[in-house]
Design an enzyme around this catalytic site. Structure first.
Site, mmCIF file in Angstrom:
data_model
loop_
_atom_site.group_PDB
_atom_site.id
_atom_site.type_symbol
_atom_site.label_atom_id
_atom_site.label_comp_id
_atom_site.label_asym_id
_atom_site.label_seq_id
_atom_site.Cartn_x
_atom_site.Cartn_y
_atom_site.Cartn_z
ATOM 1 N N LYS A 118 0.704 -1.122 0.084
ATOM 2 C CA LYS A 118 -0.013 -0.121 -0.193
ATOM 3 C C LYS A 118 0.711 1.317 0.085
ATOM 4 C CE LYS A 118 -3.976 -2.009 2.365
ATOM 5 N NZ LYS A 118 -4.966 -2.079 3.657
ATOM 6 N N LYS A 161 -1.406 1.750 9.362
ATOM 7 C CA LYS A 161 -2.068 0.765 8.215
ATOM 8 C C LYS A 161 -1.096 -0.160 7.619
ATOM 9 C CE LYS A 161 -4.637 2.457 4.770
ATOM 10 N NZ LYS A 161 -5.306 3.304 3.959
ATOM 11 N N GLY A 167 -6.770 -4.742 3.498
ATOM 12 C CA GLY A 167 -8.001 -3.809 3.172
ATOM 13 C C GLY A 167 -8.447 -3.591 4.580
ATOM 14 N N GLY A 168 -9.575 -3.464 5.114
ATOM 15 C CA GLY A 168 -10.098 -2.862 6.207
ATOM 16 C C GLY A 168 -9.328 -3.775 7.319
ATOM 17 N N HIS A 211 -16.244 6.112 1.105
ATOM 18 C CA HIS A 211 -15.358 5.131 0.378
ATOM 19 C C HIS A 211 -15.949 4.950 -0.972
ATOM 20 C CE1 HIS A 211 -12.689 1.290 0.979
ATOM 21 N NE2 HIS A 211 -13.042 1.493 -0.462
ATOM 22 N N GLU A 278 -9.546 2.327 -5.192
ATOM 23 C CA GLU A 278 -10.296 2.962 -4.347
ATOM 24 C C GLU A 278 -9.883 3.954 -3.566
ATOM 25 O OE1 GLU A 278 -10.837 -0.010 -1.231
ATOM 26 O OE2 GLU A 278 -11.573 -1.718 -2.397
ATOM 27 N N ARG A 296 -7.472 -7.610 -8.256
ATOM 28 C CA ARG A 296 -8.216 -8.700 -8.504
ATOM 29 C C ARG A 296 -9.547 -8.582 -8.573
ATOM 30 N NH1 ARG A 296 -10.826 -7.882 -3.740
ATOM 31 N NH2 ARG A 296 -9.817 -7.152 -1.765
#
Length: 453
Positions: A118, A161, A167-168, A211, A278, A296
């Protein structure tokens, strides 16, 4: 061009069934893999052939890339589709698949590597002219020098993060300097345990955020198209619950800029296949920033399929095999509105704790009139504690948002699941909430309105 006669699905549950369904329509034979816990699962009986891959824990089964590739060889498979989760964003697995002479249904391993980290993806996005949130450098386990200064420069609260995957699942919020070290330690521990890499970075937390994501499809030649946008703001614990396409009540200049940024980033890495870029939309500032790219197929891809009439899994397979010619952006048309709700075996009143157990009975409303249900459970099936407790996705389409929501509400009223606790009633409360109805969406809508005190 390579011919795909047999495809191995390196996944389980509803996404495995989803892939198998498209392969059937294409005349492609399928091979399923399953853990000991999934011996009687729906995807096993749905495939043409199925093979045990290991014990119940994912690390001993669905994450055993070497065993999966061995099975592909023994079954004369031509290609491997990873679905989402598990090994879908593992560059090492993608390389191993291609090294074994198999087609990988997904982007090149080097692209997965670039975008899967990320923090590196943020740098690439920034270098490509895509706006990003202010953030920090990477902090590995045992290397936290300067992290307090970095957080102070960004400004509290900050998000801690995981740099690789998650992800979340891979993020936590730190509200002040007192909490920072503890939050970092917990995030690093979780990341090391789940992803094998405890590296984290810090990012500015947006208080009133939406989001929003853009579905992209790349052709591997520095060209890509978008299939419009989705809103995924309705979340619990940073995990999506309800998604819809297109994102409602978004300023058109922002929508257009997001789509252009998504194509720009996809083209910059010569992306191939389906992916999602995103973004975080700051409701107060009315601007957006890059969040991450998922290399993906997405859980929420049916909402896009319902509004475009495009089978994204078919496109994935055709693109990987060289059957799909580049598509002109103007040829992709979006109509109506789709809302998708994820049904989980969980207890919303207990902070959404999973509710494993045996499904005594389950019945779904009829799939007609703009209703689609993606699931892989039957009466007598067991929801185990080993995997994500999602039971199904119910997707409703209508000519506009109000009609899609109404159709989804009617469908959820008709769902019958006995034997495990589910979030079906909770989903109905979300759909009825005034802020949801009015498209006043933020990532805290559940916390603010619906979680019992």
């Amino acid at each position: 061009m390579p011919e795909i006669r047999t495809l191995l699905v390196a996944n389980r549950g509803e996404i495995a069934c989803r892939i198998i369904a498209t392969c059937r329509e294409m005349g492609i034979r399928t091979v399923a893999v399953y853990s000991e816990a999934d011996a009687g699962a729906a995807h096993v009986s749905m495939a043409d052939e199925a093979h045990l891959v290991g014990p119940a824990p994912a690390r001993d089964s669905y994450l055993r890339g070497d065993t999966i590739i061995d099975i592909a060889g023994k079954t004369s498979a031509d290609a491997v589709h990873p679905g989402y989760g598990f090994l879908s964003e593992s560059p090492d697995f993608a390389r191993a698949v291609t090294a074994a002479g198999l087609l990988w249904i997904g982007p090149d391993a080097s692209v997965i590597e670039q975008m899967g980290d990320k923090e590196k993806a943020r740098t690439l996005a920034r270098d490509s002219g895509v706006p990003v949130l202010s953030g920090s450098r990477r902090f590995a386990l045992g290397d936290l020098d300067g992290i307090e200064d970095a957080a102070a420069e960004i400004g509290y609260p900050v998000l801690v993060k995981a740099a690789c995957g998650g992800g979340g699942i891979g993020m936590r919020r730190a509200d002040d300097a007192t909490a920072l070290r503890d939050v970092v330690a917990k995030t690093q521990s979780m990341a090391e345990r789940l992803f094998g890499d405890g590296t984290v970075y810090l990012e500015r937390f947006v208080g009133r955020a939406r989001h929003v994501e853009v579905q992209v499809f790349g052709f591997g030649d520095a060209t890509a198209v978008h299939l419009f946008d989705r809103d995924c703001s309705v979340q619990r614990r940073f995990q999506k619950v309800i998604e819809e396409a297109p994102a409602p009540d978004l300023p058109e200049r922002v929508r257009s800029a997001m789509r252009e940024a998504a194509i720009q980033l996809s083209a910059a890495v010569s992306y191939a296949g389906a992916g999602t870029v995103e973004f975080i939309y700051d409701v107060d500032r009315k601007d957006f920033s890059f969040l991450e790219m998922n290399t993906r197929i997405q859980v929420e891809h049916p909402a896009t399929e319902m509004t475009t009439g495009i089978d994204l899994v078919r496109w994935q397979i055709e693109q990987a095999a060289g059957y799909l010619d580049p598509i002109d952006q103007d040829a992709i048309v979006q109509t109506g509105h789709a809302v998708e709700a994820r049904i989980y075996a969980e207890r919303p009143e207990k902070n959404f704790l999973p509710s494993p157990g045996t499904i005594e009975t389950v019945s779904w409303p009829e799939e007609r009139g703009g209703l689609r249900i993606d699931h892989a459970v039957r009466s007598g099936d067991t929801i185990t504690p080993f995997y994500d407790p999602m039971i199904a996705k119910v997707i409703a389409f209508g000519p506009d948002r109000a009609s899609a929501i109404a159709r989804l509400e009617t469908a959820l009223e008709a769902v019958r699941i006995a034997g495990v606790s589910t979030n079906v009633e909770f989903l109905r409360r979300v759909l009825a909430a005034p802020d949801f109805r009015g498209a006043r969406l933020t990532t805290t809508i559940i916390d603010d309105l619906l979680v019992p005190a």
